[in-house]
Scaffold this motif. Structure first.
Motif, PDB file in Angstrom:
ATOM      1  N   GLY A  15       0.804  -1.213   0.000  1.00  0.00           N
ATOM      2  CA  GLY A  15       0.000   0.000   0.000  1.00  0.00           C
ATOM      3  C   GLY A  15       0.837   1.261   0.000  1.00  0.00           C
ATOM      4  N   ASN A  16       2.158   1.112  -0.037  1.00  0.00           N
ATOM      5  CA  ASN A  16       3.096   2.236  -0.036  1.00  0.00           C
ATOM      6  C   ASN A  16       4.295   1.865  -0.897  1.00  0.00           C
ATOM      7  N   ALA A  17       4.832   2.857  -1.593  1.00  0.00           N
ATOM      8  CA  ALA A  17       6.057   2.679  -2.368  1.00  0.00           C
ATOM      9  C   ALA A  17       6.852   3.977  -2.277  1.00  0.00           C
ATOM     10  N   TYR A  18       8.152   3.837  -2.026  1.00  0.00           N
ATOM     11  CA  TYR A  18       9.002   5.003  -1.829  1.00  0.00           C
ATOM     12  C   TYR A  18      10.093   5.010  -2.900  1.00  0.00           C
ATOM     13  N   VAL A  19      10.206   6.126  -3.596  1.00  0.00           N
ATOM     14  CA  VAL A  19      11.205   6.292  -4.654  1.00  0.00           C
ATOM     15  C   VAL A  19      12.104   7.457  -4.277  1.00  0.00           C
ATOM     16  N   VAL A  20      13.413   7.213  -4.230  1.00  0.00           N
ATOM     17  CA  VAL A  20      14.372   8.260  -3.895  1.00  0.00           C
ATOM     18  C   VAL A  20      15.017   8.764  -5.180  1.00  0.00           C
ATOM     19  N   LYS A  21      15.259  10.068  -5.230  1.00  0.00           N
ATOM     20  CA  LYS A  21      15.830  10.711  -6.414  1.00  0.00           C
ATOM     21  C   LYS A  21      17.344  10.792  -6.284  1.00  0.00           C
ATOM     22  N   ALA A  22      18.015  10.353  -7.327  1.00  0.00           N
ATOM     23  CA  ALA A  22      19.472  10.503  -7.393  1.00  0.00           C
ATOM     24  C   ALA A  22      19.780  11.708  -8.280  1.00  0.00           C
ATOM     25  N   ARG A  23      20.553  12.641  -7.761  1.00  0.00           N
ATOM     26  CA  ARG A  23      20.825  13.892  -8.465  1.00  0.00           C
ATOM     27  C   ARG A  23      22.088  13.775  -9.321  1.00  0.00           C
ATOM     28  N   ALA A  24      22.090  14.536 -10.416  1.00  0.00           N
ATOM     29  CA  ALA A  24      23.251  14.566 -11.307  1.00  0.00           C
ATOM     30  C   ALA A  24      24.354  15.418 -10.695  1.00  0.00           C
ATOM     31  N   LYS A  25      25.537  14.881 -10.631  1.00  0.00           N
ATOM     32  CA  LYS A  25      26.674  15.607 -10.082  1.00  0.00           C
ATOM     33  C   LYS A  25      27.310  16.452 -11.180  1.00  0.00           C
ATOM     34  N   ASN A  26      27.482  17.732 -10.890  1.00  0.00           N
ATOM     35  CA  ASN A  26      28.095  18.668 -11.840  1.00  0.00           C
ATOM     36  C   ASN A  26      27.352  18.677 -13.174  1.00  0.00           C
ATOM     37  N   ASN A  27      26.019  18.489 -13.063  1.00  0.00           N
ATOM     38  CA  ASN A  27      25.171  18.500 -14.269  1.00  0.00           C
ATOM     39  C   ASN A  27      25.744  17.562 -15.332  1.00  0.00           C
ATOM     40  N   SER A  28      25.940  16.309 -14.948  1.00  0.00           N
ATOM     41  CA  SER A  28      26.621  15.333 -15.799  1.00  0.00           C
ATOM     42  C   SER A  28      25.710  14.708 -16.840  1.00  0.00           C
ATOM     43  N   LEU A  29      24.653  15.393 -17.253  1.00  0.00           N
ATOM     44  CA  LEU A  29      23.782  14.877 -18.295  1.00  0.00           C
ATOM     45  C   LEU A  29      24.446  15.045 -19.649  1.00  0.00           C
ATOM     46  N   PRO A  30      24.094  14.208 -20.638  1.00  0.00           N
ATOM     47  CA  PRO A  30      24.715  14.317 -21.963  1.00  0.00           C
ATOM     48  C   PRO A  30      24.484  15.690 -22.575  1.00  0.00           C
ATOM     49  N   SER A  31      25.415  16.109 -23.422  1.00  0.00           N
ATOM     50  CA  SER A  31      25.285  17.402 -24.088  1.00  0.00           C
ATOM     51  C   SER A  31      24.061  17.400 -24.985  1.00  0.00           C
ATOM     52  N   GLY A  32      23.373  18.524 -24.992  1.00  0.00           N
ATOM     53  CA  GLY A  32      22.164  18.630 -25.802  1.00  0.00           C
ATOM     54  C   GLY A  32      20.893  18.370 -25.042  1.00  0.00           C
ATOM     55  N   LEU A  74      12.936   2.221  -2.597  1.00  0.00           N
ATOM     56  CA  LEU A  74      13.351   1.817  -1.254  1.00  0.00           C
ATOM     57  C   LEU A  74      12.414   0.735  -0.720  1.00  0.00           C
ATOM     58  N   PRO A  75      12.915  -0.145   0.170  1.00  0.00           N
ATOM     59  CA  PRO A  75      12.034  -1.145   0.798  1.00  0.00           C
ATOM     60  C   PRO A  75      10.959  -0.456   1.636  1.00  0.00           C
ATOM     61  N   ALA A  76       9.710  -0.724   1.334  1.00  0.00           N
ATOM     62  CA  ALA A  76       8.617  -0.008   1.996  1.00  0.00           C
ATOM     63  C   ALA A  76       8.570  -0.292   3.492  1.00  0.00           C
ATOM     64  N   GLN A  77       8.921  -1.509   3.913  1.00  0.00           N
ATOM     65  CA  GLN A  77       8.825  -1.863   5.325  1.00  0.00           C
ATOM     66  C   GLN A  77       9.934  -1.243   6.167  1.00  0.00           C
ATOM     67  N   GLN A  78      10.930  -0.604   5.536  1.00  0.00           N
ATOM     68  CA  GLN A  78      12.040  -0.005   6.282  1.00  0.00           C
ATOM     69  C   GLN A  78      11.928   1.508   6.390  1.00  0.00           C
ATOM     70  N   VAL A  79      10.909   2.114   5.802  1.00  0.00           N
ATOM     71  CA  VAL A  79      10.805   3.571   5.743  1.00  0.00           C
ATOM     72  C   VAL A  79       9.809   4.064   6.792  1.00  0.00           C
ATOM     73  N   THR A  80      10.203   5.085   7.531  1.00  0.00           N
ATOM     74  CA  THR A  80       9.315   5.763   8.474  1.00  0.00           C
ATOM     75  C   THR A  80       9.256   7.245   8.120  1.00  0.00           C
ATOM     76  N   VAL A  81       8.231   7.915   8.656  1.00  0.00           N
ATOM     77  CA  VAL A  81       7.946   9.296   8.271  1.00  0.00           C
ATOM     78  C   VAL A  81       7.958  10.176   9.515  1.00  0.00           C
ATOM     79  N   ASN A  82       8.495  11.371   9.351  1.00  0.00           N
ATOM     80  CA  ASN A  82       8.474  12.379  10.406  1.00  0.00           C
ATOM     81  C   ASN A  82       7.599  13.532   9.934  1.00  0.00           C
ATOM     82  N   ARG A  83       6.533  13.845  10.707  1.00  0.00           N
ATOM     83  CA  ARG A  83       5.605  14.913  10.334  1.00  0.00           C
ATOM     84  C   ARG A  83       5.469  15.905  11.481  1.00  0.00           C
ATOM     85  N   ASP A  84       5.087  17.134  11.121  1.00  0.00           N
ATOM     86  CA  ASP A  84       4.794  18.111  12.168  1.00  0.00           C
ATOM     87  C   ASP A  84       3.358  17.913  12.649  1.00  0.00           C
ATOM     88  N   ASP A  85       2.907  18.776  13.529  1.00  0.00           N
ATOM     89  CA  ASP A  85       1.580  18.616  14.119  1.00  0.00           C
ATOM     90  C   ASP A  85       0.461  18.752  13.090  1.00  0.00           C
TER      91      ASP A  85
END
Length: 702
Positions: A128-145, A163-174
């Motif tokens: 009932g939950n799925a977590y996807v983490v974003k990996a960022r490009a270092k030094n804008n290492s995308l192909p030219s163009g 990410l494994p859904a059973q290993q992820v927890t959430v921190n929320r404010d009030d």
């Protein structure tokens, strides 16, 4: 650069020069709205992090240990992507950009896009939950163009990981706003925290105020446990009554006939040593009685069936879906399958919404598009229909509404999920039926007018001015007839070239060729690298030429097919689905080789003293090949169309007609081609500039 811009627009590819990064400058944090209301929190996550109220580890154990749960979840997962998916939108440049980014991510992460999306859906359905983490490009290492400016972060996205859904927890404010995510393996080590903008949280049926979605199999867990407990008790009952209890009586209830201890011990020893298939012979003082349940044990069949149906109902599946046919007929089975499909479509709707909002939109913002303020830039994630029968019924109903003048043509196409702006000349009725009807009408008109003019003057078509027979050649043939035949053949060749529009197509391709040459010269003078030139000029022109070749070959093929219909007098012979695709499948290779040769020449231009002159020479030296390639593929497609119509008309063979300029190679080739296996490889043209054509009759017969 205007020439190159037209080329880019022609192949619908958005490049770095066209992209406008203005939309990427919008700060999502500044436009965010503060959340109101109080959140419903659970404890147990450690610190400020809260656990899911559902034990996801238990959900995982149930999936991997119970066959019913495993099959029900797998059924939902398999149907999710059964018929595929696509991303679509009005702006083709936006769609192409998203596809390009996804393909680059697949290459960078080593995981295909289909596998990545399937992994998300598996977690969403099971947990009932799925977590996807974003990996960022270092030094804008995308192909030219590839244009990409960070939207939710300073760096653009380079890949996604689940990410494994059973290993992820959430921190929320009030108020329920997510402050952070944490992944913890539970082995005592410190968890890894992620900022909320780095996580995409897919959730299914999340209760209001809660942080987690609820797995759809959660409510069925207790029913599954109860069913398995009942099955275990039934197994014990079966084991208990599987082997009967034998009661041996020794002696009689009469004085002097009682059994002695020695006699009982001897019988006990005899029973121990008796074989499984053996028997005992005893006197009248002995008796053997079989003790069983005698029908007193409870019949658990009804209970098992009830609780099994209760489990299937909780899992959203039916007996037939789980492989238990019973007495269900086809109608009942279809209805039960429809219930499962509705459940899967609910998951698809949730998945598509998150994929569009959290993945596609951010990629578009990074590429300079604005799917929020500009509706034309909006791109949707669309699943293909999984119920073909329901789709056919729905589409037939829409078509019936159109035929009954209830809706317009545009409304009909929109209701069927198709683009309302199309080239109507590509519709079946305009491509085949209209041309066949016109040809049939001309044949009927010619047959009706044949021989009607009985008052034709003697000299209407010319009259012989001197007596005697016409002059003949040395071979005894009528010279005037031969000259008439030559004129007719020449006229036919000219008309065929005009009908196939070879010259028009050649000029169009030469214009693209000249535009590419000018653009390459500009880039060479700027001293741009060979890779950049081949990517943004020769690569684009090659794609543009390929797109121009397809309709050109289609017209030549259809013209040949119609010609074959007319020659055999059968205008009702129809094309089959896929015939056009087969006809156009191999005719772009000539131009691909042409562009490859020029590209190789451009790669070495910087090694010359005058690179610009070298580029001009490379393009000019190969330009003549365009006309030859156009003529070859036009005649090849035309001849294939004539031969295919003959094959559909159940003809055994076709004939090759040569012209007066044919070379020895053409004249030495077979004049007849049997329509057996491999006949397509035998039809002309046999060489460059060959003008041999296929006909259904030989010259002698015609």
């Amino acid at each position: 650069m205007k020439i190159l811009e037209r080329i880019r627009k022609g192949i619908r590819l958005r490049t770095m020069d066209e992209a406008s990064p203005s939309s990427a400058k919008r700060d999502p944090k500044k436009i965010a709205v503060s959340r109101l209301g109080q959140a419903i929190k659970t404890s147990g996550g450690g610190g400020d992090f809260e656990d899911s109220p559902v034990d996801l580890d238990e959900i995982g154990r149930a999936y991997y240990t119970d066959s019913y749960i495993r099959r029900a979840v797998d059924k939902h997962s398999a149907l999710m992507f059964k018929n595929g998916w696509e991303i679509s939108g009005k702006n083709d440049a936006a769609v192409d950009y998203v596809w390009t980014r996804l393909k680059l991510m697949a290459e960078g992460t080593g995981q295909s896009t289909d596998s990545f999306l399937t992994e998300i859906s598996d977690n969403l359905i099971l947990y009932g939950n799925a977590y996807v983490v974003k990996a960022r490009a270092k030094n804008n290492s995308l192909p030219s163009g590839v244009t990409a400016a960070g939207y939710t972060n300073n760096k653009p996205i380079a890949g996604y990981f689940v990410l494994p859904a059973q290993q992820v927890t959430v921190n929320r404010d009030d108020n329920g706003k997510i402050v952070a995510y944490q992944q913890s393996s539970g082995s005592g080590g410190e968890g890894v925290e992620f900022r909320p903008e780095e996580i995409i949280h897919f959730h299914y049926r999340r209760p209001t105020g809660r942080a987690y979605g609820v797995p759809f199999i959660y409510n069925a867990l207790d029913d599954v446990k109860l069913l398995r407990q009942i099955e275990e008790n039934v197994a014990r009952l079966i084991y208990r009554n599987l082997f009967p209890l034998y009661l041996y009586k020794v002696g009689l209830d009469k004085p002097g006939f009682e059994a002695t201890d020695e006699e009982i011990e001897d019988l006990r020893e005899e029973i121990r040593t008796i074989p499984v298939d053996g028997a005992l012979v005893v006197p009248e003082r002995h008796s053997i009685e079989v003790v069983g349940s005698q029908g007193q044990a409870i019949d658990a069949n009804g209970y098992l069936k009830y609780f099994r149906e209760r489990v299937f109902s909780g899992l959203g599946v039916s007996d037939t879906t789980m492989g238990i046919s019973g007495t269900a007929n086809k109608s009942t089975s279809d209805n039960q399958s429809s219930d499962l499909n509705d459940s899967v479509k609910d998951f698809q709707k949730t998945f598509a919404d998150f994929a569009k909002f959290s993945i596609i939109n951010e990629l578009l913002f990074e590429g300079g598009f604005d799917p929020v303020l500009n509706p034309d830039d909006e791109v949707d994630f669309v699943f293909h229909e999984i119920e073909f029968d329901a789709k056919i019924k729905r589409e037939n109903h829409i078509i019936q509404q159109f035929m009954q003048n209830t809706i317009t043509f545009e409304e009909m196409r929109q209701a069927m999920g198709k683009d309302i702006v199309i080239d109507e000349s590509r519709l079946y009725i305009n491509m085949f039926q209209s041309s066949n009807a016109e040809a049939a009408a001309k044949d009927s008109e010619g047959a009706a007018n044949q021989g009607n003019n009985k008052d034709q003057p003697e000299n209407q078509n010319g009259k012989q001015t001197s007596p005697g027979k016409p002059k003949t050649s040395e071979g005894g043939k009528n010279t005037s007839v031969l000259e008439s035949t030559k004129l007719t053949e020449s006229t036919q060749l000219v008309n065929l070239s005009e009908a196939l529009q070879i010259q028009t197509f050649t000029k169009k391709m030469e214009q693209h060729w000249n535009s590419a040459m000018e653009d390459v010269q500009v880039r060479v003078n700027r001293e741009e690298g060979p890779k950049l030139i081949t990517s943004f000029t020769t690569g684009l022109v090659s794609q543009l030429m390929k797109e121009q070749v397809r309709p050109f070959v289609e017209k030549s093929f259809l013209h040949g097919f119609r010609e074959g219909q007319l020659q055999q007098g059968d205008t009702f012979t129809k094309l089959k689905p896929g015939d056009v695709q087969v006809a156009t499948s191999k005719h772009g290779r000539s131009f691909e080789r042409l562009m490859n040769d020029v590209t190789n020449s451009i790669s070495t231009c910087y090694e010359k003293e005058n690179p610009s002159a070298h580029v001009t020479h490379a393009f000019t030296a190969s330009k003549y090949r365009i006309g030859f390639a156009a003529k070859r593929i036009a005649y090849e497609a035309y001849n294939y169309g004539v031969a295919l119509s003959a094959e559909r008309g159940r003809k055994d063979k076709v004939f090759v007609q040569h012209n007066d300029n044919c070379c020895k190679q053409c004249l030495s080739s077979p004049a007849e081609i049997a329509l057996s296996d491999g006949w397509r490889e035998k039809i002309p043209p046999h060489h460059i500039n060959c003008e041999c054509v296929i006909a259904l009759k030989s010259k002698e017969v015609s």
